[in-house]
Motif scaffolding. Sequence first.
Motif, PDB file in Angstrom:
ATOM      1  N   VAL A 195      21.730 -34.507   0.179  1.00  0.00           N
ATOM      2  CA  VAL A 195      23.062 -34.025   0.608  1.00  0.00           C
ATOM      3  C   VAL A 195      24.167 -34.972   1.097  1.00  0.00           C
ATOM      4  O   VAL A 195      24.127 -35.782   1.744  1.00  0.00           O
ATOM      5  N   THR A 196      25.405 -34.716   0.312  1.00  0.00           N
ATOM      6  CA  THR A 196      26.490 -35.405   0.622  1.00  0.00           C
ATOM      7  C   THR A 196      27.326 -34.505   1.556  1.00  0.00           C
ATOM      8  O   THR A 196      27.114 -33.329   1.835  1.00  0.00           O
ATOM      9  N   ILE A 197      28.513 -35.171   1.841  1.00  0.00           N
ATOM     10  CA  ILE A 197      29.265 -34.314   2.861  1.00  0.00           C
ATOM     11  C   ILE A 197      30.037 -33.132   2.068  1.00  0.00           C
ATOM     12  O   ILE A 197      30.293 -32.154   2.735  1.00  0.00           O
ATOM     13  N   GLU A 198      30.108 -33.103   0.722  1.00  0.00           N
ATOM     14  CA  GLU A 198      30.591 -31.974   0.052  1.00  0.00           C
ATOM     15  C   GLU A 198      29.534 -30.825  -0.032  1.00  0.00           C
ATOM     16  O   GLU A 198      29.983 -29.777  -0.427  1.00  0.00           O
ATOM     17  N   GLY A 199      28.433 -31.160   0.200  1.00  0.00           N
ATOM     18  CA  GLY A 199      27.378 -30.210   0.477  1.00  0.00           C
ATOM     19  C   GLY A 199      27.291 -29.385   1.789  1.00  0.00           C
ATOM     20  O   GLY A 199      26.609 -28.728   2.118  1.00  0.00           O
ATOM     21  N   MET A 200      27.960 -29.701   2.910  1.00  0.00           N
ATOM     22  CA  MET A 200      27.914 -29.411   4.260  1.00  0.00           C
ATOM     23  C   MET A 200      28.647 -28.058   4.370  1.00  0.00           C
ATOM     24  O   MET A 200      28.450 -27.387   5.097  1.00  0.00           O
ATOM     25  N   GLY A 201      29.868 -28.082   3.621  1.00  0.00           N
ATOM     26  CA  GLY A 201      30.976 -26.914   3.970  1.00  0.00           C
ATOM     27  C   GLY A 201      31.999 -27.002   2.787  1.00  0.00           C
ATOM     28  O   GLY A 201      32.001 -27.966   1.929  1.00  0.00           O
ATOM     29  N   ASN A 202      32.896 -26.046   2.819  1.00  0.00           N
ATOM     30  CA  ASN A 202      34.141 -26.165   2.065  1.00  0.00           C
ATOM     31  C   ASN A 202      35.123 -25.915   2.670  1.00  0.00           C
ATOM     32  O   ASN A 202      35.197 -25.640   3.950  1.00  0.00           O
ATOM     33  N   GLU A 203      36.239 -26.016   1.773  1.00  0.00           N
ATOM     34  CA  GLU A 203      37.831 -25.686   2.643  1.00  0.00           C
ATOM     35  C   GLU A 203      37.966 -24.255   3.109  1.00  0.00           C
ATOM     36  O   GLU A 203      38.212 -24.013   4.148  1.00  0.00           O
ATOM     37  N   LYS A 204      37.018 -23.274   2.499  1.00  0.00           N
ATOM     38  CA  LYS A 204      37.201 -21.941   3.319  1.00  0.00           C
ATOM     39  C   LYS A 204      36.294 -21.787   4.486  1.00  0.00           C
ATOM     40  O   LYS A 204      36.759 -20.876   5.226  1.00  0.00           O
ATOM     41  N   LYS A 205      35.061 -22.576   4.331  1.00  0.00           N
ATOM     42  CA  LYS A 205      34.361 -22.291   5.587  1.00  0.00           C
ATOM     43  C   LYS A 205      33.536 -23.775   5.796  1.00  0.00           C
ATOM     44  O   LYS A 205      32.595 -24.198   5.112  1.00  0.00           O
ATOM     45  N   LEU A 206      34.142 -24.494   6.929  1.00  0.00           N
ATOM     46  CA  LEU A 206      33.554 -25.720   7.094  1.00  0.00           C
ATOM     47  C   LEU A 206      32.068 -25.401   8.063  1.00  0.00           C
ATOM     48  O   LEU A 206      31.967 -24.478   8.633  1.00  0.00           O
ATOM     49  N   HIS A 207      31.306 -26.382   7.886  1.00  0.00           N
ATOM     50  CA  HIS A 207      30.202 -26.424   8.610  1.00  0.00           C
ATOM     51  C   HIS A 207      30.460 -26.365  10.142  1.00  0.00           C
ATOM     52  O   HIS A 207      31.505 -27.301  10.453  1.00  0.00           O
ATOM     53  N   PRO A 208      29.968 -25.999  11.003  1.00  0.00           N
ATOM     54  CA  PRO A 208      30.378 -26.177  12.582  1.00  0.00           C
ATOM     55  C   PRO A 208      30.411 -27.583  13.148  1.00  0.00           C
ATOM     56  O   PRO A 208      31.273 -28.012  13.655  1.00  0.00           O
ATOM     57  N   GLU A 224      32.111 -36.402  21.779  1.00  0.00           N
ATOM     58  CA  GLU A 224      32.715 -35.071  22.175  1.00  0.00           C
ATOM     59  C   GLU A 224      32.399 -34.251  21.253  1.00  0.00           C
ATOM     60  O   GLU A 224      32.017 -33.045  21.437  1.00  0.00           O
ATOM     61  N   ALA A 225      32.539 -34.509  19.821  1.00  0.00           N
ATOM     62  CA  ALA A 225      32.478 -33.742  18.847  1.00  0.00           C
ATOM     63  C   ALA A 225      31.048 -33.292  18.511  1.00  0.00           C
ATOM     64  O   ALA A 225      30.787 -32.233  18.315  1.00  0.00           O
ATOM     65  N   VAL A 226      30.148 -34.327  18.603  1.00  0.00           N
ATOM     66  CA  VAL A 226      28.495 -34.024  18.521  1.00  0.00           C
ATOM     67  C   VAL A 226      28.218 -33.271  19.654  1.00  0.00           C
ATOM     68  O   VAL A 226      27.446 -32.371  19.233  1.00  0.00           O
ATOM     69  N   LYS A 227      28.643 -33.519  20.769  1.00  0.00           N
ATOM     70  CA  LYS A 227      28.245 -32.389  21.691  1.00  0.00           C
ATOM     71  C   LYS A 227      28.625 -31.200  21.685  1.00  0.00           C
ATOM     72  O   LYS A 227      28.052 -29.951  21.686  1.00  0.00           O
ATOM     73  N   THR A 228      30.074 -30.878  21.231  1.00  0.00           N
ATOM     74  CA  THR A 228      30.576 -29.492  20.819  1.00  0.00           C
ATOM     75  C   THR A 228      29.849 -28.928  19.848  1.00  0.00           C
ATOM     76  O   THR A 228      29.405 -27.774  19.797  1.00  0.00           O
ATOM     77  N   ALA A 229      29.418 -29.902  18.624  1.00  0.00           N
ATOM     78  CA  ALA A 229      28.628 -29.116  17.479  1.00  0.00           C
ATOM     79  C   ALA A 229      27.381 -28.866  17.974  1.00  0.00           C
ATOM     80  O   ALA A 229      26.934 -27.539  17.596  1.00  0.00           O
ATOM     81  N   ALA A 230      26.666 -29.377  18.804  1.00  0.00           N
ATOM     82  CA  ALA A 230      25.477 -29.011  19.421  1.00  0.00           C
ATOM     83  C   ALA A 230      25.389 -27.742  20.220  1.00  0.00           C
ATOM     84  O   ALA A 230      24.820 -26.820  19.891  1.00  0.00           O
ATOM     85  N   GLN A 231      26.500 -27.480  20.852  1.00  0.00           N
ATOM     86  CA  GLN A 231      26.669 -26.117  21.792  1.00  0.00           C
ATOM     87  C   GLN A 231      27.042 -25.060  20.620  1.00  0.00           C
ATOM     88  O   GLN A 231      26.162 -24.249  20.566  1.00  0.00           O
ATOM     89  N   ARG A 232      27.661 -25.302  19.571  1.00  0.00           N
ATOM     90  CA  ARG A 232      28.320 -24.272  18.740  1.00  0.00           C
ATOM     91  C   ARG A 232      26.983 -24.037  17.689  1.00  0.00           C
ATOM     92  O   ARG A 232      26.778 -22.859  17.451  1.00  0.00           O
ATOM     93  N   LEU A 233      26.185 -24.668  17.416  1.00  0.00           N
ATOM     94  CA  LEU A 233      24.949 -24.631  16.450  1.00  0.00           C
ATOM     95  C   LEU A 233      23.914 -23.576  17.362  1.00  0.00           C
ATOM     96  O   LEU A 233      23.042 -23.002  16.844  1.00  0.00           O
ATOM     97  N   LYS A 234      24.005 -23.829  18.626  1.00  0.00           N
ATOM     98  CA  LYS A 234      22.833 -22.860  19.367  1.00  0.00           C
ATOM     99  C   LYS A 234      23.506 -21.421  19.280  1.00  0.00           C
ATOM    100  O   LYS A 234      22.608 -20.683  19.849  1.00  0.00           O
ATOM    101  N   GLN A 235      24.882 -20.986  19.192  1.00  0.00           N
ATOM    102  CA  GLN A 235      25.408 -19.786  19.299  1.00  0.00           C
ATOM    103  C   GLN A 235      25.040 -19.032  18.098  1.00  0.00           C
ATOM    104  O   GLN A 235      25.116 -19.590  16.979  1.00  0.00           O
ATOM    105  N   PRO A 236      24.704 -17.866  18.231  1.00  0.00           N
ATOM    106  CA  PRO A 236      24.528 -17.078  17.117  1.00  0.00           C
ATOM    107  C   PRO A 236      25.937 -16.889  16.390  1.00  0.00           C
ATOM    108  O   PRO A 236      26.845 -16.836  17.005  1.00  0.00           O
ATOM    109  N   GLU A 237      26.141 -16.622  15.114  1.00  0.00           N
ATOM    110  CA  GLU A 237      27.246 -16.631  14.205  1.00  0.00           C
ATOM    111  C   GLU A 237      27.688 -15.095  14.525  1.00  0.00           C
ATOM    112  O   GLU A 237      27.075 -14.010  14.560  1.00  0.00           O
TER     113      GLU A 237
END
Length: 158
Positions: free
Chosen positions: A74-87, A145-158
Amino acid sequence: MAKMIKFILNNKNVELLIDEKELLVDTIRNRLGLTGTKKACGTGDCGSCTVLIEGRAIRSCLTLTCMVEGKDVVTIEGMGNEKKLHPIQQAFIDKGAVQCGYCIPGMVLTTKALLDKNPNPDDDQIKTALSGNFCRCTGYTKIYEAVKTAAQRLKQPE
């Protein structure tokens, strides 16, 4: 010597005839046109070339392409796209952790590997995980801070 290899790149099957000495960073950038993987130090010290191989953050400047035979990359291009970024990508933007952007693909992928393995990292674990990724712009505070925020967001249901 040329060798035919097959692997999965960003959820797509890839089959290439490669030189056995070809580096993965060169294959990704030059042959497959995915320039989010940066070629910087060439010695595995800066982390700009980081990709995920089987979920592990790996330096593609030190990895021969033939070593990914049959593996999931997986490269960064496989993480998300312009319409939907990865958390994780969105957290980096929201926290102002992106400056010039050169190191960010490696930082994001390293963060993904960390959070997949440890969804609740403490400050020391975050610093240790990112210790091989160098940023010359942000001073790291916003990245942590971004890593901590991402960790919190990934725990939340979408």
